[in-house]
Structure formats: structure tokens, C-alpha cells
Design a protein around this motif. Structure first.
Motif, mmCIF file in Angstrom:
data_model
loop_
_atom_site.group_PDB
_atom_site.id
_atom_site.type_symbol
_atom_site.label_atom_id
_atom_site.label_comp_id
_atom_site.label_asym_id
_atom_site.label_seq_id
_atom_site.Cartn_x
_atom_site.Cartn_y
_atom_site.Cartn_z
ATOM 1 N N ALA A 74 0.834 -1.202 0.102
ATOM 2 C CA ALA A 74 0.053 0.070 -0.142
ATOM 3 C C ALA A 74 0.845 1.397 0.007
ATOM 4 O O ALA A 74 0.671 2.177 -0.710
ATOM 5 C CB ALA A 74 -1.020 0.079 1.137
ATOM 6 N N THR A 75 1.831 1.410 0.889
ATOM 7 C CA THR A 75 2.710 2.331 1.001
ATOM 8 C C THR A 75 3.788 2.694 -0.321
ATOM 9 O O THR A 75 3.728 3.675 -0.939
ATOM 10 C CB THR A 75 3.489 2.470 2.256
ATOM 11 O OG1 THR A 75 4.593 1.390 2.180
ATOM 12 C CG2 THR A 75 2.639 2.289 3.559
ATOM 13 N N ASP A 76 4.081 1.469 -0.774
ATOM 14 C CA ASP A 76 4.904 1.629 -2.144
ATOM 15 C C ASP A 76 4.042 2.251 -3.302
ATOM 16 O O ASP A 76 4.348 3.330 -4.110
ATOM 17 C CB ASP A 76 4.976 0.111 -2.563
ATOM 18 C CG ASP A 76 6.427 -0.513 -1.839
ATOM 19 O OD1 ASP A 76 7.088 0.275 -1.062
ATOM 20 O OD2 ASP A 76 6.559 -1.594 -1.898
ATOM 21 N N SER A 80 4.684 5.893 -5.036
ATOM 22 C CA SER A 80 5.294 5.488 -6.461
ATOM 23 C C SER A 80 5.195 6.541 -7.510
ATOM 24 O O SER A 80 5.600 6.578 -8.475
ATOM 25 C CB SER A 80 4.738 4.207 -6.881
ATOM 26 O OG SER A 80 3.439 4.487 -7.335
ATOM 27 N N GLY A 81 4.272 7.405 -7.240
ATOM 28 C CA GLY A 81 3.816 8.488 -8.293
ATOM 29 C C GLY A 81 3.189 7.969 -9.381
ATOM 30 O O GLY A 81 2.814 8.493 -10.442
ATOM 31 N N GLU A 82 2.662 6.766 -9.141
ATOM 32 C CA GLU A 82 1.717 5.946 -10.062
ATOM 33 C C GLU A 82 0.477 6.982 -10.204
ATOM 34 O O GLU A 82 -0.072 7.254 -9.127
ATOM 35 C CB GLU A 82 1.337 4.624 -9.579
ATOM 36 C CG GLU A 82 0.362 3.672 -10.187
ATOM 37 C CD GLU A 82 0.107 2.588 -9.593
ATOM 38 O OE1 GLU A 82 -1.016 1.896 -10.258
ATOM 39 O OE2 GLU A 82 0.522 2.047 -8.757
ATOM 40 N N ALA A 86 -8.840 7.970 -8.066
ATOM 41 C CA ALA A 86 -9.416 8.525 -6.539
ATOM 42 C C ALA A 86 -9.923 7.415 -5.667
ATOM 43 O O ALA A 86 -9.498 7.421 -4.586
ATOM 44 C CB ALA A 86 -10.523 9.431 -6.575
ATOM 45 N N ALA A 87 -10.650 6.411 -6.173
ATOM 46 C CA ALA A 87 -11.184 5.344 -5.475
ATOM 47 C C ALA A 87 -9.845 4.284 -5.019
ATOM 48 O O ALA A 87 -9.813 3.933 -3.937
ATOM 49 C CB ALA A 87 -12.262 4.342 -6.213
ATOM 50 N N ASP A 88 -8.817 4.128 -5.921
ATOM 51 C CA ASP A 88 -7.808 3.447 -5.487
ATOM 52 C C ASP A 88 -6.701 4.154 -4.505
ATOM 53 O O ASP A 88 -6.409 3.564 -3.447
ATOM 54 C CB ASP A 88 -6.959 3.217 -6.650
ATOM 55 C CG ASP A 88 -7.452 2.276 -7.534
ATOM 56 O OD1 ASP A 88 -8.284 1.470 -7.176
ATOM 57 O OD2 ASP A 88 -6.837 1.922 -8.729
ATOM 58 N N ARG A 89 -6.714 5.323 -4.307
ATOM 59 C CA ARG A 89 -6.003 6.106 -3.496
ATOM 60 C C ARG A 89 -6.678 6.180 -2.203
ATOM 61 O O ARG A 89 -5.881 5.950 -1.134
ATOM 62 C CB ARG A 89 -5.829 7.855 -4.223
ATOM 63 C CG ARG A 89 -4.971 8.557 -2.954
ATOM 64 C CD ARG A 89 -4.507 9.813 -3.581
ATOM 65 N NE ARG A 89 -3.672 9.846 -4.728
ATOM 66 C CZ ARG A 89 -2.317 9.547 -4.450
ATOM 67 N NH1 ARG A 89 -1.958 9.042 -3.438
ATOM 68 N NH2 ARG A 89 -1.635 9.477 -5.546
ATOM 69 N N ARG A 90 -8.033 6.295 -2.107
ATOM 70 C CA ARG A 90 -8.651 6.292 -1.037
ATOM 71 C C ARG A 90 -8.640 4.974 -0.397
ATOM 72 O O ARG A 90 -8.285 4.748 0.765
ATOM 73 C CB ARG A 90 -10.222 6.513 -1.216
ATOM 74 C CG ARG A 90 -11.070 6.854 -0.157
ATOM 75 C CD ARG A 90 -12.420 7.250 -0.308
ATOM 76 N NE ARG A 90 -13.050 6.909 -1.681
ATOM 77 C CZ ARG A 90 -13.101 7.399 -2.748
ATOM 78 N NH1 ARG A 90 -12.677 8.530 -2.953
ATOM 79 N NH2 ARG A 90 -13.731 6.859 -3.767
ATOM 80 N N GLN A 91 -8.584 3.734 -1.094
ATOM 81 C CA GLN A 91 -8.619 2.480 -0.813
ATOM 82 C C GLN A 91 -7.186 2.398 -0.038
ATOM 83 O O GLN A 91 -7.068 1.646 1.045
ATOM 84 C CB GLN A 91 -8.760 1.439 -1.751
ATOM 85 C CG GLN A 91 -8.698 -0.115 -1.250
ATOM 86 C CD GLN A 91 -9.027 -0.854 -2.407
ATOM 87 O OE1 GLN A 91 -8.774 -0.743 -3.562
ATOM 88 N NE2 GLN A 91 -9.504 -2.083 -2.050
ATOM 89 N N LEU A 92 -6.256 2.734 -0.731
ATOM 90 C CA LEU A 92 -4.810 2.532 -0.041
ATOM 91 C C LEU A 92 -4.676 3.428 1.263
ATOM 92 O O LEU A 92 -3.969 2.827 2.191
ATOM 93 C CB LEU A 92 -3.848 3.026 -1.106
ATOM 94 C CG LEU A 92 -3.514 2.025 -2.460
ATOM 95 C CD1 LEU A 92 -2.867 2.630 -3.560
ATOM 96 C CD2 LEU A 92 -3.069 0.646 -1.801
ATOM 97 N N VAL A 93 -4.777 4.538 1.169
ATOM 98 C CA VAL A 93 -4.982 5.339 2.422
ATOM 99 C C VAL A 93 -5.771 4.843 3.447
ATOM 100 O O VAL A 93 -5.400 4.680 4.765
ATOM 101 C CB VAL A 93 -5.449 6.819 1.914
ATOM 102 C CG1 VAL A 93 -5.666 7.606 3.436
ATOM 103 C CG2 VAL A 93 -4.553 7.471 1.119
ATOM 104 N N ASP A 94 -7.002 4.242 3.073
ATOM 105 C CA ASP A 94 -7.774 3.563 4.227
ATOM 106 C C ASP A 94 -6.893 2.318 4.904
ATOM 107 O O ASP A 94 -6.924 1.922 5.982
ATOM 108 C CB ASP A 94 -9.191 3.056 3.827
ATOM 109 C CG ASP A 94 -10.038 4.003 3.509
ATOM 110 O OD1 ASP A 94 -9.885 5.360 4.095
ATOM 111 O OD2 ASP A 94 -10.934 3.955 2.959
ATOM 112 N N ARG A 95 -6.192 1.602 3.986
ATOM 113 C CA ARG A 95 -5.532 0.628 4.436
ATOM 114 C C ARG A 95 -4.281 0.836 5.191
ATOM 115 O O ARG A 95 -4.129 0.160 6.385
ATOM 116 C CB ARG A 95 -4.861 -0.172 3.085
ATOM 117 C CG ARG A 95 -4.250 -1.520 3.347
ATOM 118 C CD ARG A 95 -5.407 -2.428 3.248
ATOM 119 N NE ARG A 95 -5.038 -3.693 3.840
ATOM 120 C CZ ARG A 95 -5.600 -4.194 5.070
ATOM 121 N NH1 ARG A 95 -6.700 -3.894 5.645
ATOM 122 N NH2 ARG A 95 -5.124 -5.335 5.341
#
Length: 134
Positions: A74-76, A80-82, A86-95
Motif C-alpha cells: 500500500a505504501t509503495d 510510487s507516483g503512479e 481517486a477510489a484506488d488512492r482512498r482504498q490505499l489510504v484506508d489500508r
């Protein structure tokens, strides 16, 4: 991340992890050397050391290798600058937030355990006879 490469011995000294432990984390895919020397020696960067420090800090809190991998993935991705939706970013931040909450609870639990251990040690010390009179 560029910069100087370090051999595994220096990384072990800096992270206070054994060579065996670092190799185990490599075998499980948690950390990979950034390069290899011409002689085949593992070479690591500051980023690799930082990653090992995350792992080292998670271990005493009882996180599993899978949980470590999950957080690092998640942090990678966040770092990564990938181009994330918005949904993916939110999911990763939630993780990551989930791991932060788990960590806080485990720290509280460890403080409780430490307080109980200190109380027990004090109780035992009180039961010991004082210095013998000569």
C-alpha cells in the motif's frame, strides 16, 4: 532512489537485523536488494534500509509477514507516483489508516502488559528479605 549501495553486513549493522533475517525477508519477498555486485553480493540502498526498518518495527507488534507485505504494498503504491484513481488512492489510504489504528491498539496493549510486569516485579521485590544483618 539512487545513491550509495551498501552490502548486507552494513545493512545488518544499521538495522540491527541479522544477515539471516534479512535474507529471510528477501526470500519472502518483503525486501529485495536494489542491485547485485559483479561478484553477486546483495547491494542495498537507503530506501531498502528504510523498508527493513518498517519491517523491524512491525515485528515486535505481532504483525504477520502477510500484514507487513500488505502495508508495504500500500505504501509503495502511494509513494510510487503512479497515476491512481481517486477510489484506488482512498482504498490505499484506508489500508494504511487501518494499520495505524492496529498499531496504536497494540502499543496500548503492550503498555498494559509492561505495567503488569512491573507491578509483578515490584511485588516479588517486596517479598524478598532485606540485606542480612551481620
Amino acid at each position: 532512489m539512487g545513491g550509495e549501495h551498501m552490502q548486507i553486513g552494513e545493512v545488518a549493522a544499521r538495522t540491527e537485523l541479522s544477515l539471516r533475517t534479512i535474507r529471510h525477508y528477501e526470500e519472502t519477498g518483503l525486501v529485495m536488494p536494489s542491485a547485485r555486485s559483479q561478484g553477486g553480493f546483495r547491494l542495498y540502498t537507503e530506501g531498502d534500509v528504510a523498508r527493513l526498518m518498517v519491517i523491524r518495527r512491525m515485528k515486535p507488534l505481532g504483525f504477520t509477514l502477510d500484514e507487513m507485505r500488505d502495508l508495504l504494498t500500500a505504501t509503495d503504491r502511494l509513494d510510487s507516483g503512479e497515476d491512481l484513481s481517486a477510489a484506488d488512492r482512498r482504498q490505499l489510504v484506508d489500508r494504511v489508516r487501518h494499520f495505524a489504528q492496529l498499531t496504536q491498539q497494540r502499543v496500548i496493549d503492550l503498555r498494559t502488559q509492561l505495567a503488569r510486569a512491573e507491578e509483578f516485579a515490584a511485588t516479588l521485590a517486596e517479598r524478598l528479605p532485606g540485606p542480612a544483618a551481620s
